[in-house]
Design an enzyme around this catalytic site. Structure first.
Site, PDB file in Angstrom:
ATOM      1  CG  HIS A  54       4.748  -4.970  -7.007  1.00 59.56           C
ATOM      2  ND1 HIS A  54       3.549  -5.614  -7.218  1.00 59.56           N
ATOM      3  CD2 HIS A  54       5.270  -5.504  -5.877  1.00 59.56           C
ATOM      4  CE1 HIS A  54       3.346  -6.499  -6.255  1.00 59.56           C
ATOM      5  NE2 HIS A  54       4.371  -6.452  -5.422  1.00 59.56           N
ATOM      6  CD  GLU A  95       7.532  -0.594  -7.056  1.00 52.69           C
ATOM      7  OE1 GLU A  95       7.545  -0.613  -5.811  1.00 52.69           O
ATOM      8  OE2 GLU A  95       7.902  -1.562  -7.749  1.00 52.69           O
ATOM      9  CG  ASN A 117       5.558  -4.698   3.271  1.00 57.12           C
ATOM     10  OD1 ASN A 117       6.774  -4.604   3.207  1.00 57.12           O
ATOM     11  ND2 ASN A 117       4.868  -5.479   2.447  1.00 57.12           N
ATOM     12  CG  ASP A 162       2.811   1.023  -6.602  1.00 58.22           C
ATOM     13  OD1 ASP A 162       2.198   1.419  -5.587  1.00 58.22           O
ATOM     14  OD2 ASP A 162       3.080  -0.174  -6.796  1.00 58.22           O
ATOM     15  CE  LYS A 211       3.095  -3.188  -0.034  1.00 60.27           C
ATOM     16  NZ  LYS A 211       1.802  -3.583  -0.615  1.00 60.27           N
ATOM     17  CB  SER A 244       8.359  -3.502  -3.318  1.00 61.89           C
ATOM     18  OG  SER A 244       8.594  -4.174  -4.541  1.00 61.89           O
ATOM     19  CG  HIS A 293       6.758  -0.554  -0.373  1.00 62.81           C
ATOM     20  ND1 HIS A 293       6.731  -1.474   0.650  1.00 62.81           N
ATOM     21  CD2 HIS A 293       6.437  -1.252  -1.497  1.00 62.81           C
ATOM     22  CE1 HIS A 293       6.425  -2.660   0.178  1.00 62.81           C
ATOM     23  NE2 HIS A 293       6.244  -2.556  -1.130  1.00 62.81           N
TER      24      HIS A 293
END
Length: 394
Positions: free
Chosen positions: A129, A174, A40, A203, A241, A178, A206
């Site tokens: 996640h 998210e 990541n 979240d 990440k 992910s 990423h």
């Protein structure tokens, strides 16, 4: 009757053997010399000599530094440095406050376990996640899952919650998922939450460093890129990440920070991050703020990858994500493993994601594109995938 230690270890061995027979046994392995299409580290910050030097200089200059935090933030672990870095993070992410956690996993567990309480309703996207799932399991709120990115299904569940409960309603998603690399429809989610008086929790693991305001130049995340900062109650930004360091922060209004300090158990009962980690977080954000060319390089390489896929792998099945997470769907654990092994054999770090981590029939290669990947490396990757897929279909 006492159970012998030997019988316990034998039971554990039998469970592992059963897992191995199913082809599900996980093992740790290194791939230090392989070309990275797995991690990541989207911007290459974790391997950045510039960032490493900045952290070393900051460490030397911070003369009162201890090697460890020596306790939780509510005891000996609170420092002027921690307070200053949190203020800097709040400014960077365009919000009132930030609270640092030891990892994104800790932040998600703490947030979801303590914010929705008994009598409240927590609505979660079905693909959130594992850390959000675990946090939701620890909450005493009524939890319901809605179909992935399905606004109609979410509306039905919001409608039901408004009829059946007088408590607060929370929606957890998210921004960039992910495992599929696709994005949540954040504007529409914010509209629905506003309509029903629900609080939106996002979240940004990423998306942090990869998307942001001013055409993504600063990397504040997808919420900021869409100008939704004031319509999201809590954002979780992780630093392990794209930022290449460690730790995480929950950002939002000041009252949220105060609430988490009092009720988030992963914050209250754990030893705080050491000063070195706090300085690393500061330096990584300073490198983002300076306008690192890595972000532009990342999106250039991602565009190149997607164009090459269209020409070199016609008919292959890919996830729909537009993010640096690109997933080649290869149904069947054994088939996915074989294709990954072919790439690994020529020095490319490619990993297969197997069921039950993903649903049966959705096994895949989860490929991460980075700013440091060259066009030659991408061409090599797609060539070996083309050959391996053809052999798999024979």
């Amino acid at each position: 009757m006492h159970t012998s230690r030997g019988s316990i270890t034998q039971t554990l061995q039998e469970r592992l053997a059963e897992y191995q027979q199913k082809g599900l046994l996980r093992q740790l392995r290194t791939a230090d010399e392989a070309v990275d299409f797995c991690s990541n580290d989207y911007l290459g910050f974790a391997r950045s000599a510039e960032l490493k030097q900045a952290i070393q200089q900051a460490t030397v200059q911070h003369k009162t530094m201890r090697t460890g935090a020596t306790g939780s933030r509510l005891l000996a672990g609170q420092t002027a440095l921690a307070h200053a870095v949190e203020q800097e993070l709040a400014t960077f992410y365009g919000t009132e406050s930030a609270l640092i956690f030891n990892s994104g996993y800790d932040a998600n567990i703490g947030l979801l376990a303590c914010l929705p309480r008994k009598g409240d309703t927590l609505l979660t996207d079905e693909l959130i996640h594992a850390s959000m799932i675990d946090g939701a399991r620890l909450s005493y709120a009524t939890r319901q899952r809605f179909r992935h990115n399905d606004l109609a299904d979410l509306r039905n569940r919001l409608e039901e919650a408004s009829r059946l409960s007088s408590g607060q309603v929370f929606v957890a998603v998210e921004s960039v998922y992910s495992m599929d690399g696709d994005m949540a429809p954040l504007r529409e989610l914010a509209d629905l939450c506003d309509e029903y008086g629900a609080a939106l929790l996002v979240d940004e693991a990423h998306a942090t460093g990869v998307y942001g305001s001013a055409n993504g130049k600063n990397g504040e995340g997808l919420v900021a890129a869409l100008g939704l900062e004031d319509r999201v109650l809590a954002r979780v930004h992780t630093f392990g990440k794209a930022l290449g360091v460690h730790g995480a922060a929950v950002v939002g209004p000041a009252v949220l920070r105060n609430y988490l300090i009092n009720f988030a158990r992963p914050f209250i009962y754990t030893t705080a991050l050491p000063p070195h980690s706090l300085l690393a977080i500061r330096c990584a954000h300073e490198q983002l703020r300076a306008g690192s060319s890595a972000l532009q390089q990342l999106h250039q390489q991602l565009d190149y990858f997607r164009k090459q896929v269209a020409g070199k792998l016609p008919g292959s099945q890919w996830s729909t994500g537009q993010s640096p997470i690109q997933c080649l769907i290869i149904p069947g654990n054994d088939r996915a493993r074989r294709v990954a092994a072919a790439a690994q054999a020529i020095g490319l770090d490619v990993r297969a994601i197997l069921s039950p981590t993903v649903p049966a029939g959705q096994e895949r290669l989860r490929l991460c594109i980075h700013a440091f990947n060259t066009t030659d490396e991408i061409d090599r990757l797609l060539s070996v995938l083309h050959r391996a897929l053809a052999e798999n279909d024979r």
